[in-house]
Design a protein around this motif. Structure first.
Motif, PDB file in Angstrom:
ATOM      1  N   ARG A 194     -13.757  -5.338  -9.158  1.00 50.46           N
ATOM      2  CA  ARG A 194     -12.402  -6.069  -8.573  1.00 50.46           C
ATOM      3  C   ARG A 194     -11.052  -5.134  -9.436  1.00 50.46           C
ATOM      4  O   ARG A 194     -10.126  -4.868  -8.791  1.00 50.46           O
ATOM      5  N   MET A 195     -11.170  -4.921 -10.538  1.00 52.04           N
ATOM      6  CA  MET A 195     -10.057  -4.083 -11.093  1.00 52.04           C
ATOM      7  C   MET A 195      -9.779  -2.738 -10.608  1.00 52.04           C
ATOM      8  O   MET A 195      -8.771  -2.324 -10.268  1.00 52.04           O
ATOM      9  N   ALA A 196     -10.904  -2.129 -10.304  1.00 52.89           N
ATOM     10  CA  ALA A 196     -10.895  -0.849  -9.591  1.00 52.89           C
ATOM     11  C   ALA A 196     -10.322  -0.893  -8.429  1.00 52.89           C
ATOM     12  O   ALA A 196      -9.388   0.053  -8.018  1.00 52.89           O
ATOM     13  N   LYS A 197     -10.578  -1.795  -7.463  1.00 53.38           N
ATOM     14  CA  LYS A 197     -10.263  -1.980  -5.937  1.00 53.38           C
ATOM     15  C   LYS A 197      -8.667  -2.226  -6.173  1.00 53.38           C
ATOM     16  O   LYS A 197      -7.754  -1.902  -5.506  1.00 53.38           O
ATOM     17  N   LEU A 198      -8.256  -3.322  -7.167  1.00 53.68           N
ATOM     18  CA  LEU A 198      -6.773  -3.651  -7.285  1.00 53.68           C
ATOM     19  C   LEU A 198      -6.048  -2.428  -7.690  1.00 53.68           C
ATOM     20  O   LEU A 198      -4.953  -2.386  -7.122  1.00 53.68           O
ATOM     21  N   HIS A 199      -6.610  -1.842  -8.751  1.00 55.62           N
ATOM     22  CA  HIS A 199      -5.900  -0.427  -9.160  1.00 55.62           C
ATOM     23  C   HIS A 199      -5.409   0.451  -8.098  1.00 55.62           C
ATOM     24  O   HIS A 199      -4.561   0.927  -7.762  1.00 55.62           O
ATOM     25  N   THR A 200      -6.761   0.559  -7.207  1.00 51.67           N
ATOM     26  CA  THR A 200      -6.460   1.757  -6.141  1.00 51.67           C
ATOM     27  C   THR A 200      -5.400   1.031  -5.192  1.00 51.67           C
ATOM     28  O   THR A 200      -4.584   1.706  -4.525  1.00 51.67           O
ATOM     29  N   LEU A 230      -2.970  -1.245  -5.423  1.00 52.70           N
ATOM     30  CA  LEU A 230      -1.505  -1.374  -6.084  1.00 52.70           C
ATOM     31  C   LEU A 230      -0.957   0.042  -5.879  1.00 52.70           C
ATOM     32  O   LEU A 230       0.332   0.139  -5.410  1.00 52.70           O
ATOM     33  N   GLN A 231      -1.700   0.979  -6.416  1.00 49.81           N
ATOM     34  CA  GLN A 231      -1.130   2.339  -6.154  1.00 49.81           C
ATOM     35  C   GLN A 231      -0.824   2.800  -4.830  1.00 49.81           C
ATOM     36  O   GLN A 231       0.256   3.319  -4.613  1.00 49.81           O
ATOM     37  N   LYS A 232      -1.639   2.547  -3.671  1.00 50.17           N
ATOM     38  CA  LYS A 232      -1.492   2.687  -2.462  1.00 50.17           C
ATOM     39  C   LYS A 232      -0.151   2.236  -2.012  1.00 50.17           C
ATOM     40  O   LYS A 232       0.463   2.493  -1.106  1.00 50.17           O
ATOM     41  N   GLN A 233       0.011   0.920  -2.396  1.00 50.97           N
ATOM     42  CA  GLN A 233       1.043   0.153  -2.001  1.00 50.97           C
ATOM     43  C   GLN A 233       2.271   0.652  -2.804  1.00 50.97           C
ATOM     44  O   GLN A 233       3.658   0.053  -2.703  1.00 50.97           O
ATOM     45  N   GLY A 234       2.592   1.548  -3.770  1.00 48.83           N
ATOM     46  CA  GLY A 234       3.685   2.287  -4.285  1.00 48.83           C
ATOM     47  C   GLY A 234       3.938   1.524  -5.800  1.00 48.83           C
ATOM     48  O   GLY A 234       4.888   1.917  -6.297  1.00 48.83           O
ATOM     49  N   TYR A 256      -9.441  -8.860 -17.976  1.00 52.76           N
ATOM     50  CA  TYR A 256      -8.587  -8.116 -16.958  1.00 52.76           C
ATOM     51  C   TYR A 256      -7.513  -9.284 -16.283  1.00 52.76           C
ATOM     52  O   TYR A 256      -7.713 -10.460 -16.207  1.00 52.76           O
ATOM     53  N   PRO A 257      -6.401  -8.674 -15.763  1.00 49.79           N
ATOM     54  CA  PRO A 257      -5.540  -9.859 -15.165  1.00 49.79           C
ATOM     55  C   PRO A 257      -5.882 -10.377 -13.831  1.00 49.79           C
ATOM     56  O   PRO A 257      -6.820  -9.403 -13.226  1.00 49.79           O
ATOM     57  N   THR A 258      -5.476 -11.321 -13.588  1.00 52.21           N
ATOM     58  CA  THR A 258      -5.982 -11.989 -12.185  1.00 52.21           C
ATOM     59  C   THR A 258      -4.809 -11.505 -11.258  1.00 52.21           C
ATOM     60  O   THR A 258      -3.732 -10.939 -11.563  1.00 52.21           O
ATOM     61  N   LEU A 259      -5.194 -11.662  -9.976  1.00 51.64           N
ATOM     62  CA  LEU A 259      -4.298 -11.404  -8.866  1.00 51.64           C
ATOM     63  C   LEU A 259      -2.972 -12.138  -9.038  1.00 51.64           C
ATOM     64  O   LEU A 259      -1.830 -11.664  -8.934  1.00 51.64           O
ATOM     65  N   SER A 260      -2.876 -13.172  -9.587  1.00 51.09           N
ATOM     66  CA  SER A 260      -1.714 -14.069  -9.688  1.00 51.09           C
ATOM     67  C   SER A 260      -0.929 -13.637 -10.800  1.00 51.09           C
ATOM     68  O   SER A 260       0.364 -13.485 -10.702  1.00 51.09           O
ATOM     69  N   GLU A 261      -1.601 -13.175 -11.889  1.00 54.31           N
ATOM     70  CA  GLU A 261      -0.760 -12.594 -13.018  1.00 54.31           C
ATOM     71  C   GLU A 261       0.068 -11.151 -12.702  1.00 54.31           C
ATOM     72  O   GLU A 261       0.882 -11.111 -12.963  1.00 54.31           O
ATOM     73  N   LEU A 262      -0.673 -10.276 -11.917  1.00 53.49           N
ATOM     74  CA  LEU A 262      -0.349  -9.300 -11.537  1.00 53.49           C
ATOM     75  C   LEU A 262       1.049  -9.473 -10.774  1.00 53.49           C
ATOM     76  O   LEU A 262       1.894  -8.702 -10.665  1.00 53.49           O
ATOM     77  N   ALA A 263       0.916 -10.331  -9.488  1.00 56.82           N
ATOM     78  CA  ALA A 263       2.121 -10.685  -8.730  1.00 56.82           C
ATOM     79  C   ALA A 263       3.141 -11.283  -9.476  1.00 56.82           C
ATOM     80  O   ALA A 263       4.194 -10.878  -9.234  1.00 56.82           O
ATOM     81  N   ALA A 264       2.983 -11.963 -10.652  1.00 56.38           N
ATOM     82  CA  ALA A 264       4.185 -12.557 -11.399  1.00 56.38           C
ATOM     83  C   ALA A 264       4.597 -11.377 -12.104  1.00 56.38           C
ATOM     84  O   ALA A 264       5.906 -11.339 -12.106  1.00 56.38           O
ATOM     85  N   VAL A 314       6.378 -10.258  -7.195  1.00 60.75           N
ATOM     86  CA  VAL A 314       6.103 -10.321  -5.748  1.00 60.75           C
ATOM     87  C   VAL A 314       5.274 -11.446  -5.440  1.00 60.75           C
ATOM     88  O   VAL A 314       4.431 -12.083  -6.425  1.00 60.75           O
ATOM     89  N   ALA A 315       5.242 -12.108  -4.325  1.00 58.99           N
ATOM     90  CA  ALA A 315       4.157 -13.100  -3.677  1.00 58.99           C
ATOM     91  C   ALA A 315       2.677 -12.464  -3.924  1.00 58.99           C
ATOM     92  O   ALA A 315       2.471 -11.198  -3.691  1.00 58.99           O
ATOM     93  N   GLU A 316       1.931 -13.206  -4.165  1.00 58.94           N
ATOM     94  CA  GLU A 316       0.486 -12.887  -4.329  1.00 58.94           C
ATOM     95  C   GLU A 316      -0.013 -12.237  -3.000  1.00 58.94           C
ATOM     96  O   GLU A 316      -0.776 -11.122  -3.007  1.00 58.94           O
ATOM     97  N   GLU A 317       0.276 -12.916  -1.974  1.00 61.26           N
ATOM     98  CA  GLU A 317      -0.107 -12.159  -0.617  1.00 61.26           C
ATOM     99  C   GLU A 317       0.260 -11.162  -0.329  1.00 61.26           C
ATOM    100  O   GLU A 317      -0.415 -10.144   0.375  1.00 61.26           O
ATOM    101  N   LYS A 318       1.282 -10.422  -1.061  1.00 57.87           N
ATOM    102  CA  LYS A 318       1.747  -8.840  -0.819  1.00 57.87           C
ATOM    103  C   LYS A 318       1.037  -7.951  -1.335  1.00 57.87           C
ATOM    104  O   LYS A 318       0.743  -6.770  -1.077  1.00 57.87           O
ATOM    105  N   LEU A 319       0.102  -8.549  -2.375  1.00 56.89           N
ATOM    106  CA  LEU A 319      -0.864  -7.601  -3.115  1.00 56.89           C
ATOM    107  C   LEU A 319      -2.124  -7.591  -2.557  1.00 56.89           C
ATOM    108  O   LEU A 319      -2.861  -6.657  -3.032  1.00 56.89           O
ATOM    109  N   LYS A 320      -2.362  -8.403  -1.682  1.00 52.89           N
ATOM    110  CA  LYS A 320      -3.668  -8.538  -1.113  1.00 52.89           C
ATOM    111  C   LYS A 320      -3.796  -7.595  -0.081  1.00 52.89           C
ATOM    112  O   LYS A 320      -3.067  -7.195   0.724  1.00 52.89           O
ATOM    113  N   PRO A 321      -5.003  -6.797  -0.269  1.00 50.28           N
ATOM    114  CA  PRO A 321      -5.239  -5.537   0.780  1.00 50.28           C
ATOM    115  C   PRO A 321      -5.018  -6.317   2.246  1.00 50.28           C
ATOM    116  O   PRO A 321      -5.911  -7.038   2.627  1.00 50.28           O
ATOM    117  N   VAL A 322      -4.762  -5.136   3.209  1.00 53.69           N
ATOM    118  CA  VAL A 322      -4.558  -5.459   4.615  1.00 53.69           C
ATOM    119  C   VAL A 322      -6.073  -5.102   5.104  1.00 53.69           C
ATOM    120  O   VAL A 322      -6.523  -4.269   4.986  1.00 53.69           O
TER     121      VAL A 322
END
Length: 118
Positions: free
Chosen positions: A29-35, A37-41, A89-97, A101-109
């Motif tokens: 999960r963290m490897a995917k989130l990291h990638t 988030l970096q792709k989103q800038g 590891y942080p949750t998606l909610s923590e990273l968004a906070a 940004v809104a949590e939905e913005k961090l979810k992969p398209v």
């Protein structure tokens, strides 16, 4: 100024820790989130204690944490130089906070067309 998130991983077998027959779902999960988030800038850095020990030595907060609690304190998460979380590891909610940004913005398209491999 952009928010900078640093994740200090425990000693892992490779840069992501996602290898071998028994992969920890938290690492996947963290490897995917990291990638993603970096792709989103977003500025998100990960350091692996086994492969990149220097950041652990140079960062006083992380170094002090390791001396006080040992390697069980990892992963450690710093946001703009402030220790925000350690031991998991942080949750998606923590990273968004933290990124404000809104949590939905961090979810992969999801791709428009799905590939069926069966």
């Amino acid at each position: 100024m952009k928010t900078h998130i640093e994740i200090f991983d425990p000693a892992l077998c490779c840069s992501t820790g996602v290898c071998g027959p028994d992969v920890d779902p938290a690492l996947t999960r963290m490897a995917k989130l990291h990638t993603d988030l970096q792709k989103q800038g977003y500025e998100v850095s990960r350091y692996n204690l086994a492969q990149e020990p220097q950041p652990f030595v140079e960062n006083k907060l992380v170094n002090d944490l390791l001396h006080a609690e040992g390697p069980e304190a990892l992963p450690a998460v710093l946001v703009d130089g402030e220790l925000k979380k350690h031991g998991e590891y942080p949750t998606l909610s923590e990273l968004a906070a933290w990124l404000n940004v809104a949590e939905e913005k961090l979810k992969p398209v999801q791709p428009k067309k799905q590939i069926n491999l069966l």
